[in-house]
Design a protein around this motif. Structure first.
Motif, PDB file in Angstrom:
ATOM      1  N   PHE A  72       0.815  -1.213   0.000  1.00  0.00           N
ATOM      2  CA  PHE A  72       0.000   0.000   0.000  1.00  0.00           C
ATOM      3  C   PHE A  72       0.852   1.268   0.000  1.00  0.00           C
ATOM      4  N   ALA A  73       2.111   1.159   0.381  1.00  0.00           N
ATOM      5  CA  ALA A  73       3.015   2.303   0.304  1.00  0.00           C
ATOM      6  C   ALA A  73       3.322   2.627  -1.158  1.00  0.00           C
ATOM      7  N   GLU A  74       3.373   1.595  -2.000  1.00  0.00           N
ATOM      8  CA  GLU A  74       3.649   1.775  -3.420  1.00  0.00           C
ATOM      9  C   GLU A  74       2.391   2.116  -4.210  1.00  0.00           C
ATOM     10  N   ARG A  75       1.272   1.539  -3.786  1.00  0.00           N
ATOM     11  CA  ARG A  75       0.001   1.761  -4.480  1.00  0.00           C
ATOM     12  C   ARG A  75      -1.097   1.879  -3.416  1.00  0.00           C
ATOM     13  N   HIS A  80      -9.477  -6.385  -4.389  1.00  0.00           N
ATOM     14  CA  HIS A  80      -9.175  -7.628  -3.687  1.00  0.00           C
ATOM     15  C   HIS A  80      -8.511  -8.629  -4.633  1.00  0.00           C
ATOM     16  N   ALA A  81      -9.028  -8.718  -5.860  1.00  0.00           N
ATOM     17  CA  ALA A  81      -8.496  -9.690  -6.817  1.00  0.00           C
ATOM     18  C   ALA A  81      -7.058  -9.380  -7.203  1.00  0.00           C
ATOM     19  N   ALA A  82      -6.746  -8.096  -7.430  1.00  0.00           N
ATOM     20  CA  ALA A  82      -5.390  -7.722  -7.845  1.00  0.00           C
ATOM     21  C   ALA A  82      -4.365  -8.059  -6.769  1.00  0.00           C
ATOM     22  N   LEU A  83      -4.703  -7.750  -5.531  1.00  0.00           N
ATOM     23  CA  LEU A  83      -3.762  -8.007  -4.446  1.00  0.00           C
ATOM     24  C   LEU A  83      -3.673  -9.497  -4.142  1.00  0.00           C
ATOM     25  N   ARG A  84      -4.778 -10.184  -4.284  1.00  0.00           N
ATOM     26  CA  ARG A  84      -4.785 -11.636  -4.048  1.00  0.00           C
ATOM     27  C   ARG A  84      -3.919 -12.349  -5.082  1.00  0.00           C
ATOM     28  N   LYS A  86      -1.356 -11.171  -6.513  1.00  0.00           N
ATOM     29  CA  LYS A  86       0.050 -10.844  -6.283  1.00  0.00           C
ATOM     30  C   LYS A  86       0.612 -11.513  -5.033  1.00  0.00           C
ATOM     31  N   LEU A  87      -0.174 -11.531  -3.957  1.00  0.00           N
ATOM     32  CA  LEU A  87       0.339 -11.999  -2.669  1.00  0.00           C
ATOM     33  C   LEU A  87      -0.191 -13.355  -2.220  1.00  0.00           C
ATOM     34  N   GLY A  88      -1.343 -13.750  -2.754  1.00  0.00           N
ATOM     35  CA  GLY A  88      -1.965 -14.981  -2.296  1.00  0.00           C
ATOM     36  C   GLY A  88      -3.080 -14.708  -1.309  1.00  0.00           C
ATOM     37  N   ALA A  89      -3.946 -15.689  -1.150  1.00  0.00           N
ATOM     38  CA  ALA A  89      -5.150 -15.529  -0.340  1.00  0.00           C
ATOM     39  C   ALA A  89      -4.862 -15.313   1.136  1.00  0.00           C
ATOM     40  N   SER A  90      -3.820 -15.937   1.646  1.00  0.00           N
ATOM     41  CA  SER A  90      -3.546 -15.834   3.084  1.00  0.00           C
ATOM     42  C   SER A  90      -3.219 -14.410   3.507  1.00  0.00           C
ATOM     43  N   LYS A  91      -2.570 -13.646   2.633  1.00  0.00           N
ATOM     44  CA  LYS A  91      -2.216 -12.263   2.961  1.00  0.00           C
ATOM     45  C   LYS A  91      -3.422 -11.335   2.866  1.00  0.00           C
ATOM     46  N   VAL A  92      -4.222 -11.455   1.819  1.00  0.00           N
ATOM     47  CA  VAL A  92      -5.343 -10.525   1.644  1.00  0.00           C
ATOM     48  C   VAL A  92      -6.418 -10.722   2.711  1.00  0.00           C
ATOM     49  N   GLY A  93      -6.374 -11.836   3.409  1.00  0.00           N
ATOM     50  CA  GLY A  93      -7.314 -12.035   4.500  1.00  0.00           C
ATOM     51  C   GLY A  93      -7.097 -11.035   5.628  1.00  0.00           C
ATOM     52  N   ASP A  94      -5.931 -10.377   5.630  1.00  0.00           N
ATOM     53  CA  ASP A  94      -5.601  -9.421   6.692  1.00  0.00           C
ATOM     54  C   ASP A  94      -5.723  -7.970   6.232  1.00  0.00           C
ATOM     55  N   LEU A  95      -6.363  -7.735   5.121  1.00  0.00           N
ATOM     56  CA  LEU A  95      -6.534  -6.381   4.591  1.00  0.00           C
ATOM     57  C   LEU A  95      -7.162  -5.395   5.577  1.00  0.00           C
ATOM     58  N   PRO A  96      -8.148  -5.806   6.386  1.00  0.00           N
ATOM     59  CA  PRO A  96      -8.775  -4.848   7.309  1.00  0.00           C
ATOM     60  C   PRO A  96      -7.814  -4.217   8.312  1.00  0.00           C
ATOM     61  N   PHE A  97      -6.624  -4.787   8.486  1.00  0.00           N
ATOM     62  CA  PHE A  97      -5.673  -4.214   9.434  1.00  0.00           C
ATOM     63  C   PHE A  97      -4.900  -3.028   8.850  1.00  0.00           C
ATOM     64  N   VAL A  98      -4.959  -2.868   7.532  1.00  0.00           N
ATOM     65  CA  VAL A  98      -4.178  -1.790   6.904  1.00  0.00           C
ATOM     66  C   VAL A  98      -5.007  -0.903   5.973  1.00  0.00           C
ATOM     67  N   ALA A  99      -6.256  -1.278   5.727  1.00  0.00           N
ATOM     68  CA  ALA A  99      -7.038  -0.542   4.731  1.00  0.00           C
ATOM     69  C   ALA A  99      -8.528  -0.497   5.088  1.00  0.00           C
ATOM     70  N   TYR A 100      -9.240   0.363   4.388  1.00  0.00           N
ATOM     71  CA  TYR A 100     -10.696   0.486   4.545  1.00  0.00           C
ATOM     72  C   TYR A 100     -11.331   0.493   3.160  1.00  0.00           C
ATOM     73  N   TYR A 101     -12.641   0.541   3.092  1.00  0.00           N
ATOM     74  CA  TYR A 101     -13.286   0.620   1.778  1.00  0.00           C
ATOM     75  C   TYR A 101     -14.557   1.458   1.832  1.00  0.00           C
ATOM     76  N   MET A 109     -15.909  -0.640  -3.026  1.00  0.00           N
ATOM     77  CA  MET A 109     -15.433  -2.015  -2.895  1.00  0.00           C
ATOM     78  C   MET A 109     -13.946  -2.214  -3.173  1.00  0.00           C
ATOM     79  N   LEU A 110     -13.191  -1.133  -3.216  1.00  0.00           N
ATOM     80  CA  LEU A 110     -11.737  -1.237  -3.352  1.00  0.00           C
ATOM     81  C   LEU A 110     -11.097  -0.988  -1.997  1.00  0.00           C
ATOM     82  N   TRP A 111      -9.988  -1.640  -1.742  1.00  0.00           N
ATOM     83  CA  TRP A 111      -9.294  -1.460  -0.464  1.00  0.00           C
ATOM     84  C   TRP A 111      -8.350  -0.268  -0.560  1.00  0.00           C
ATOM     85  N   ILE A 112      -8.499   0.669   0.387  1.00  0.00           N
ATOM     86  CA  ILE A 112      -7.768   1.937   0.370  1.00  0.00           C
ATOM     87  C   ILE A 112      -6.917   2.054   1.629  1.00  0.00           C
ATOM     88  N   ARG A 113      -5.692   2.468   1.454  1.00  0.00           N
ATOM     89  CA  ARG A 113      -4.775   2.601   2.590  1.00  0.00           C
ATOM     90  C   ARG A 113      -5.350   3.520   3.666  1.00  0.00           C
TER      91      ARG A 113
END
Length: 212
Positions: A72-75, A80-84, A86-101, A109-113
């Motif tokens: 999220f520092a870079e973009r 959800h699909a784009a990040l999934r 790139k990183l895999g499902a296990s990482k995107v499951g933790d999106l709520p800790f760093v982003a909102y929508y 419906m996009l995750w925003i830093r």
């Protein structure tokens, strides 16, 4: 009757002396740390209060959170699909800790830093979402050309959008932040986010930056 393993039947005595049986859930409801706002709401700058109250969870997720923060520092805005992909499902499951929508608007419906407000920054226009829909009357033909959607499409958490033709009462909230999807790992079948394949669903969310 036989009680299920999910509930316990507890006798409860009323003020009038009568006794009733109350059903008490034995399974805790899953806690959601996702932050969803309306277009007119203030920009969240920190993770959900419930997350701060659970240091054990934060400790367990520390490595995943660090990876997500780097992305999220870079973009600042991701689907959800784009990040999934790139990183895999296990990482995107933790999106709520760093982003909102947002629940509505051009970034719906996009995750925003956390702390980033695309409404105030003209350069964020390239991250807007594109809501692509296939008319139901031609779906039967289109689906023959499309790859099947990734397994575990429900993703445990809320779906990104409701099925076309569904009533409002069946609408599901949010862009699938976490759930059973997280157990699939990076090797599971990905959902195309670049519009280079025939969509496998009636409705698909893309971003301008990924399809331009």
């Amino acid at each position: 009757f036989k009680q299920t393993s999910y509930y316990s039947l507890v006798p409860k005595k009323g003020k009038d002396g009568t006794t009733t049986v109350e059903r008490v859930a034995l399974v805790k409801q899953q806690v959601s740390y996702a932050i969803a706002i309306k277009w007119t709401d203030e920009t969240p700058t920190k993770m959900h209060d419930l997350a701060h109250q659970n240091p054990e969870i934060l400790a367990q997720k520390a490595e995943s959170i660090k990876v997500l923060e780097s992305e999220f520092a870079e973009r600042p805005i991701w689907s959800h699909a784009a990040l999934r992909n790139k990183l895999g499902a296990s990482k995107v499951g933790d999106l709520p800790f760093v982003a909102y929508y947002f629940r509505n608007g051009p970034f719906r419906m996009l995750w925003i830093r956390l702390g980033y407000d695309p409404r105030k920054l003209p350069e964020s226009r390239v991250y807007q979402m594109v809501d692509f829909r296939i008319p139901p009357e031609i779906w039967s033909k289109v689906r023959l050309m499309a790859k099947p959607p990734p397994p575990g499409g429900r993703a445990g958490g809320p779906q990104p959008f409701r099925r076309l033709g569904a009533s409002k009462s069946t609408e599901l909230e949010g862009p699938a932040p976490s759930g059973t999807d997280s157990a699939e790992g990076k090797g599971s079948q990905a959902q195309d986010h670049t519009f280079t394949e025939v969509p496998a669903k009636l409705q698909t969310i893309y971003q301008l930056i990924d399809i331009a």
